[in-house]
Design a protein around this motif. Sequence first.
Motif, short mmCIF file in Angstrom:
data_model
loop_
_atom_site.label_atom_id
_atom_site.label_comp_id
_atom_site.label_asym_id
_atom_site.label_seq_id
_atom_site.Cartn_x
_atom_site.Cartn_y
_atom_site.Cartn_z
N PRO A 174 -16.27 36.45 49.09
CA PRO A 174 -17.43 36.60 48.40
C PRO A 174 -17.28 36.46 46.87
O PRO A 174 -16.43 37.25 46.61
N GLY A 175 -17.70 35.53 46.24
CA GLY A 175 -17.71 35.48 44.84
C GLY A 175 -16.63 34.65 44.27
O GLY A 175 -16.53 34.48 42.88
N PHE A 176 -16.12 34.06 45.17
CA PHE A 176 -14.90 33.21 44.61
C PHE A 176 -15.23 32.22 43.67
O PHE A 176 -14.63 31.72 42.76
N GLN A 177 -16.30 31.59 43.79
CA GLN A 177 -16.97 30.40 42.88
C GLN A 177 -17.11 31.02 41.48
O GLN A 177 -16.83 30.48 40.50
N ALA A 178 -17.79 32.11 41.39
CA ALA A 178 -18.09 32.80 40.15
C ALA A 178 -16.80 33.09 39.40
O ALA A 178 -16.65 32.89 38.32
N ILE A 179 -15.88 33.56 40.05
CA ILE A 179 -14.57 33.89 39.65
C ILE A 179 -13.86 32.67 38.92
O ILE A 179 -13.39 32.53 37.85
N ILE A 180 -13.84 31.49 39.70
CA ILE A 180 -13.10 30.27 39.50
C ILE A 180 -13.79 29.71 38.14
O ILE A 180 -13.39 29.39 37.24
N GLU A 181 -15.09 29.77 37.96
CA GLU A 181 -15.89 29.36 36.65
C GLU A 181 -15.56 30.34 35.81
O GLU A 181 -15.42 29.99 34.32
N ARG A 182 -15.51 31.63 35.95
CA ARG A 182 -14.84 32.17 34.68
C ARG A 182 -13.41 32.06 34.25
O ARG A 182 -13.18 31.91 32.99
N PHE A 183 -12.83 31.46 35.34
CA PHE A 183 -11.50 31.05 34.92
C PHE A 183 -11.43 29.75 34.05
O PHE A 183 -10.67 29.73 32.94
N ALA A 184 -12.33 29.10 34.35
CA ALA A 184 -12.65 27.84 33.77
C ALA A 184 -12.92 28.00 32.23
O ALA A 184 -12.72 27.43 31.47
N ASP A 185 -13.96 29.04 31.90
CA ASP A 185 -14.16 29.54 30.63
C ASP A 185 -12.90 29.48 29.92
O ASP A 185 -12.67 29.09 28.87
N ILE A 186 -11.90 30.45 30.39
CA ILE A 186 -10.73 30.73 29.84
C ILE A 186 -9.87 29.65 29.55
O ILE A 186 -9.29 29.29 28.38
N ILE A 187 -9.88 28.56 30.54
CA ILE A 187 -9.18 27.39 30.24
C ILE A 187 -9.75 26.57 29.14
O ILE A 187 -9.04 26.15 28.14
N PHE A 188 -11.05 26.38 29.01
CA PHE A 188 -11.58 25.71 27.84
C PHE A 188 -11.22 26.37 26.38
O PHE A 188 -11.03 25.59 25.54
N ILE A 189 -11.34 27.83 26.46
CA ILE A 189 -11.22 28.36 25.04
C ILE A 189 -9.78 28.11 24.87
O ILE A 189 -9.31 27.87 23.54
N ASN A 190 -8.76 28.40 25.81
CA ASN A 190 -7.39 28.26 25.43
C ASN A 190 -7.24 26.73 25.06
O ASN A 190 -5.95 26.57 24.31
N ALA A 191 -7.79 25.82 25.62
CA ALA A 191 -7.69 24.33 25.48
C ALA A 191 -7.88 24.21 23.89
O ALA A 191 -7.32 23.42 23.00
N VAL A 192 -8.95 24.53 23.60
CA VAL A 192 -9.67 24.39 22.06
C VAL A 192 -8.52 25.06 21.06
O VAL A 192 -8.29 24.43 20.15
N ARG A 193 -8.19 26.23 21.42
CA ARG A 193 -7.24 27.00 20.56
C ARG A 193 -5.97 26.30 20.42
O ARG A 193 -5.28 26.45 19.42
N THR A 194 -5.40 25.71 21.73
CA THR A 194 -4.13 25.07 21.55
C THR A 194 -4.21 23.85 20.75
O THR A 194 -3.49 23.34 19.83
N SER A 195 -5.38 23.25 20.75
CA SER A 195 -5.83 21.82 19.91
C SER A 195 -5.61 22.29 18.40
O SER A 195 -5.21 21.55 17.75
N ILE A 196 -6.42 23.19 18.30
CA ILE A 196 -6.39 23.86 16.79
C ILE A 196 -4.81 24.04 16.31
O ILE A 196 -4.32 23.52 15.30
N ALA A 197 -4.12 24.71 17.04
CA ALA A 197 -2.67 25.14 16.70
C ALA A 197 -1.97 23.94 16.55
O ALA A 197 -1.06 23.90 15.58
N GLU A 198 -1.96 23.05 17.56
CA GLU A 198 -1.23 21.90 17.37
C GLU A 198 -1.59 20.70 16.43
O GLU A 198 -0.61 20.41 15.50
N ASP A 199 -2.83 20.58 16.23
CA ASP A 199 -3.32 19.57 15.20
C ASP A 199 -2.29 18.45 15.37
O ASP A 199 -2.26 17.86 14.19
N PRO A 200 -1.84 17.85 16.15
CA PRO A 200 -1.10 16.51 15.98
C PRO A 200 -1.53 15.76 15.05
O PRO A 200 -0.53 14.73 14.48
N THR A 201 -2.82 15.34 15.18
CA THR A 201 -3.19 14.00 14.20
C THR A 201 -3.27 14.10 12.87
O THR A 201 -3.08 13.35 11.95
#
Length: 322
Positions: A174-201
């Motif tokens: 019970p509650g597993f989908q809500a937990i996965i969705e919160r992990f997805a939030d963290i994935i997005f934030i980290n992806a944005v932060r990584t993109s800013i740090a690398e800025d390869p273009t």
Amino acid sequence: MDLLSAILRDLRLESVVLSFADLHAPWGFDKSKVNGAPFHIVTEGRALLKMEGKDAVELLAGDLLVLPGGAAHTLVSEPDAERVPFYDLLRSNGIDPDWVSDRSGRRFDRWRAGGDGSRTRMVNGVFGFPSPRPNHVIAALPDVILIRGRLREGPAWLDGILGQIIEEAAREEPGFQAIIERFADIIFINAVRTSIAEDPTGGTNWLRGLRDPQIARVLTLVHQEPGRRWTVAGLAKEAGLSRSMLASRFRAITGTTVMDYVNARRMELAETLLSSSHKPLAEIAVEVGYNSEISFGRAFRRWAGKPPGQHRREGRRANGYG
């Protein structure tokens, strides 16, 4: 709160994990452009990403792919594999894809496709945003964010979150989908932060300004006090720069003018207030820096293509409030 955290919170990300896929070669599917940011995580095996005008990219277990602008793309087991529309695959597995547009009907599904060859497992999802208008955060990101997983000496955070998602999906407690969705939030934030740090273009966009202390100071002030009567001269003084220096440096780094950024911040805040509050238009006008409801209405119409009152009514109908 730091500026990037505040900006991402205002974005009002709605993470929706769509499915776990169990694929056996040969397999392939096409995803059309969407109003959101699709993401894929390869948890086992491999896949090829194909996009128009770009070279194919191999994805291996542990890799994260995010397409911030919702670009059309194809995933296949090998270059010549037959492809079918993604939603057709869901339907063939007894899944109705129409629920995706219904925020009250979020679901979590597993589906299978392909033949009897090598196995690939993937998490397929989309980061959704409530506004149909392009957001300046999303617009500043690259078309593709690819973060290599632990197998390629990638970031530990991705490996850890991936393990948690797989564990939660396997147990389905019970509650597993809500937990996965919160992990997805963290994935997005980290992806944005990584993109800013690398800025390869090395391109120009306002996110690059976060790495320049004086430009970041200006961005922070505008974000914290959008309703203040800002001028280029006033912001330049706050940043310890001359007016001309700020103007040229801001445009060189962000690709836009200081006052265009101020206006974008005000309008996006206004849109949020219109959809999430019952404040009178006159009160919203003052909060976002306008002397009168009339001047605010004109500015909002130029930005959104419709007056604020109409925008509010349409938003409420779309969300089922009459």
